[in-house]
Scaffold this motif. Structure first.
Motif, short mmCIF file in Angstrom:
data_model
loop_
_atom_site.label_atom_id
_atom_site.label_comp_id
_atom_site.label_asym_id
_atom_site.label_seq_id
_atom_site.Cartn_x
_atom_site.Cartn_y
_atom_site.Cartn_z
N GLN A 1 17.74 32.54 -20.51
CA GLN A 1 18.89 33.08 -21.24
C GLN A 1 19.72 33.96 -20.31
O GLN A 1 20.95 33.91 -20.32
CB GLN A 1 18.43 33.89 -22.45
CG GLN A 1 17.94 33.07 -23.63
CD GLN A 1 17.30 33.95 -24.69
OE1 GLN A 1 16.50 34.83 -24.39
NE2 GLN A 1 17.64 33.70 -25.95
N GLY A 2 19.03 34.76 -19.51
CA GLY A 2 19.73 35.60 -18.54
C GLY A 2 20.48 34.78 -17.52
O GLY A 2 21.63 35.08 -17.17
N GLU A 3 19.86 33.69 -17.06
CA GLU A 3 20.49 32.81 -16.07
C GLU A 3 21.70 32.10 -16.65
O GLU A 3 22.64 31.78 -15.93
CB GLU A 3 19.45 31.79 -15.58
CG GLU A 3 19.90 30.92 -14.42
CD GLU A 3 20.58 29.63 -14.86
OE1 GLU A 3 21.24 28.98 -14.02
OE2 GLU A 3 20.44 29.27 -16.06
N ALA A 4 21.70 31.87 -17.97
CA ALA A 4 22.83 31.21 -18.63
C ALA A 4 23.96 32.17 -18.93
O ALA A 4 25.04 31.74 -19.36
CB ALA A 4 22.37 30.53 -19.92
N ARG A 5 23.74 33.46 -18.71
CA ARG A 5 24.77 34.45 -19.01
C ARG A 5 25.29 35.14 -17.74
O ARG A 5 26.47 35.47 -17.66
CB ARG A 5 24.21 35.49 -19.98
CG ARG A 5 25.17 36.59 -20.37
CD ARG A 5 26.34 36.08 -21.22
NE ARG A 5 25.99 36.02 -22.63
CZ ARG A 5 26.44 35.07 -23.45
NH1 ARG A 5 27.20 34.11 -22.99
NH2 ARG A 5 26.11 35.06 -24.72
N VAL A 6 24.41 35.39 -16.77
CA VAL A 6 24.78 36.09 -15.54
C VAL A 6 24.54 35.17 -14.34
O VAL A 6 23.49 34.52 -14.26
CB VAL A 6 23.96 37.39 -15.39
CG1 VAL A 6 24.32 38.11 -14.10
CG2 VAL A 6 24.19 38.32 -16.58
#
Length: 742
Positions: A426-431
């Motif tokens: 989820q973090g990789e898909a946002r930042v």
């Protein structure tokens, strides 16, 4: 010559056979099947969800994340042939694309008139289909974001359904759509076409929880969900790191610690297998095994070794004090705790060791395991580093973490492999992160932010990770940053303010971004980092129960004073709270939300969430673009003379008066009013008159202005950097009873 002809004939046969199979399986036209077959063979495409796109009821807009030059060719081969494709200039003019452009109608992309054209609305209203290709940036700039606004506006005017499409693996192809060289080039990666269910624009906006009637952020979030859906949800921690090793290269350096020891992915996983074999000798599958180690390579080896062996890592917070450590051991029914004699001696943790033993656990020292490693064992581990020792499922427990206890007794939080991997992705898909980055993690892994964001996210995404053993070394960490030149760093405001004070100009100038969590970022801290190091602090929000990150600002979508927007795949619910006029109590659901609690009154028993929603206990308000502002804690409200007073709100007000100091607002018992508010502060200049004046200017009730001021050298903090409100409140009561308040 005969051999060449035979090879050509075999190639033609395989091509034709694949085309026939795909025509029947997917319902493609003969021309589409013939032109899709080579892609299917070369990239081993997983396309089981393309039926969702083909079967979507018109009018429909297919929104494709455009990563590589082959994306339009793939979509022309797979989407219904009546689809109108809006191609970028390169795809519209490319010679090699000519056969694919004949499969369906195409027009050239021109943002100046295409996306405001009424023709597109008319096409859709006539039960048409439209394919739009949006740049693949995880953090789109303002110009790119206009496309999201245009697409959702067209979809709303035509009452069309939107189908997001993301081609997983295409980001590594050398012919990148942007023309830039990708961080990792792979000529023949396996591609996975992720397609989400059709939804109308109003349905997207409603899911987003926004009161806005037309919201491009709703589409942006849906596209991020498609990116997230392209990742494998069925991986364990060991398998996720194994897949990263195969994707980025087994010989790539993955990890380094303060001792200077570097581990490649292959050595990391082989070492984890060796340790895992040892763990199987004195533990059982599914057992919670304590880990009491600092940020070091050995800690990651132990975590992956336990995951490989099918055990659950219970990360012991050795800074929480002996009483909390003993309670944690009993709550999670920990029988074995892994640690290091050298670490215990250096950190002076003899009292914590005694607490572990008092809780009923036995210490196993890593130093004692080393002599048992044989040459044959090392050979087998080096040969079989890709394979876990014990097979398990992603939904099984992976780690047990303990809540901070900033307001009460800590609880054991059980997180599955799926929870942790989902949150990292989820973090990789946002930042935006890539294998070009170097991450510096100073946050301990017993804190969920330090575990997931600081450790797992870099390892899974090919980011070189440097682990530093303690966030409290304020003078040493800037020196490490000067030498290491990290591009990514994680921290909490308390620590960041201290690093800035100790650092020389330029020590942190290599940072591309800095993510802060655990506590609110002060305006002064943000200003210092911006002015001295040209680094923006991206404030986020999380809780251990969400593994932990729930929301975060990004470089291009950063709203100061907020904690950003929810991560893709998460949902929020806000319930009203007595005395709170705007916003309410936040509840969260999503793939990263925990399996459940273990509590002291029911040790070792997993207590799952009743309905999948986690009560965060935070009071928040959300603007019409989804940015979340934390206004207080439900537990941090005081009821004085019948009025509900937000202690967090008062604390923020005091912080604005003396921004360079640290403050904590607590409530203590009062005979007349039930409770009264006390300010505990490091500001030697703090005085009641200034507080009353500020209260009048801010228009807050006189009841909310602290009547007592207690001045201290330091505010008690937890190992995560959060204010320890329990200890602060006890300190306030002690000082008040002694008559030492101002």
């Amino acid at each position: 010559m005969v051999l060449i002809l035979a090879l050509l004939a075999a190639t033609a046969f395989v091509w034709c056979l694949t085309a026939i199979v795909e025509k029947v399986r997917l319902g493609l036209s003969p021309a589409q099947a013939v032109l899709y077959a080579p892609f299917k063979l070369i990239y081993r495409i997983s396309d089981s969800r393309i039926d969702i796109a083909r079967g979507a009821q018109a009018p429909v807009v297919y929104v494709v994340t455009h990563q590589s030059r082959i994306d339009p060719a793939l979509m022309l081969s797979l989407l219904p042939d009546e689809t109108l494709h809006i191609l970028d200039q390169a795809s519209a003019k490319s010679v090699w694309m000519e056969p694919w452009r004949e499969l369906a109608r195409t027009i050239a992309f021109n943002a100046e008139h295409v996306f405001v054209s009424r023709r597109l609305v008319r096409v859709l209203k006539g039960k048409g289909r439209l394919a739009v290709y949006i740049p693949a940036a995880v953090e789109p700039d303002l110009r790119s974001f206009r496309l999201y606004r245009a697409v959702i506006r067209i979809a709303m005017q035509a009452d069309a359904r939107i189908v997001p499409i993301f081609i997983g693996g295409a980001q590594a192809l050398p012919f990148h759509a942007s023309g830039r060289t990708p961080a990792l080039r792979r000529w023949f990666p396996r591609l996975d076409i992720s397609v989400l269910e059709p939804m109308t624009a109003p349905e997207l906006v409603a899911r987003n929880g926004s009161p806005a009637t037309r919201n491009a952020y709703a589409l942006f979030d849906r596209m991020a969900e498609a990116r997230l859906a392209s990742t494998n949800p069925n991986l364990t921690l060991f398998q996720a790191v194994r897949d990263a090793a195969e994707h980025f290269g087994p010989g790539r350096i993955a990890l380094e610690d303060a001792t200077g020891n570097r581990l490649s992915y292959r050595r990391l996983l082989a070492g984890a297998s060796i340790l895992g074999k040892h763990f199987t000798k004195f533990t059982t599958p599914g057992e919670a095994v304590g880990v009491m180690l600092p940020n070091a390579n050995a800690t990651v080896l132990a975590l992956l070794g336990l995951a490989s062996a099918g055990r659950v890592s219970a990360l012991v917070n050795y800074t929480a004090g002996p009483a909390n450590v003993e309670a944690a051991v009993r709550t999670a029914v920990i029988r074995i705790v892994l640690s290091s004699r050298a670490f215990v001696e250096k950190a002076k943790l003899d009292d914590v060791v005694q607490a572990v033993e008092a809780g009923g656990a036995k210490l196993v020292w890593l130093e004692d395991l080393q002599p048992g490693v044989t040459g044959f064992g090392k050979f087998c581990a080096a040969l079989l580093w890709r394979y876990p020792i014990y097979r398990q499922k992603a939904e099984n427990p992976a780690v047990i973490l303990f809540t901070s206890g900033s307001e009460g007794a800590p609880k054991a939080v059980v997180l599955s492999h799926r929870n942790l991997i989902a949150n990292a992705m989820q973090g990789e898909a946002r930042v935006t992160v890539s294998c070009r980055d170097v991450a510096l993690n100073v946050l301990p892994m017993f804190h969920s932010f330090g575990l997931t964001a600081g450790t797992l996210l870099p390892l899974i995404n090919g980011v070189k990770l440097f682990l530093y053993p303690s966030p409290l070394h304020y003078k040493l960490i800037p020196e490490v940053a000067r030498r290491l030149k990290p591009s990514v760093m994680f921290g909490a405001d308390t620590f960041l303010a201290q690093y800035a004070r100790a650092a020389a100009d330029g020590d942190f100038s290599s940072l591309r971004f800095l993510v802060a969590g655990a506590e609110a970022v002060k305006t002064q801290t943000r200003r210092v980092w911006r002015e001295r190091f040209d680094t923006e602090i991206l404030e986020g929000y999380g809780l251990t129960e969400a593994a932990p990150v729930a929301a975060v600002n990004t470089a291009t979508h950063n709203r100061e004073g907020t904690v950003g927007r929810l991560l893709p795949g998460m949902r929020m619910r806000i319930e009203p709270v007595e005395g709170v006029a705007e916003g309410g109590r936040l509840f969260l659901a999503g793939p990263n939300v925990m399996m459940g609690y273990m509590t002291a009154d029911r040790p070792g028993e997993l207590q799952p969430l009743a309905d999948g929603w986690q009560d965060t206990g935070d009071i928040v308000k959300v603007d019409n673009e989804g940015f979340v502002t934390i206004t207080g804690r439900a537990a941090r409200f005081a009821k004085i003379a019948g009025e509900m007073i937000s202690l967090g709100g008062v604390e923020m007000l005091v912080q604005s008066l003396w921004p360079e100091e640290r403050h904590a607002i607590v409530s203590v018992p009062d005979r007349k009013r039930g409770e009264r508010i006390v300010l505990v502060t490091t500001a030697t200049q703090a005085d009641a008159q200034s507080l009353r004046k500020l209260g009048k200017q801010a228009g807050i009730a006189e009841l909310a202005v602290p009547g007592d001021i207690i001045k201290v050298a330091e505010i008690p903090v937890l190992g995560s950097g959060k204010t320890d409100y329990g200890a602060t409140r006890a300190l306030a009561i002690e000082r008040l009873n002694a008559g030492s308040a101002a």
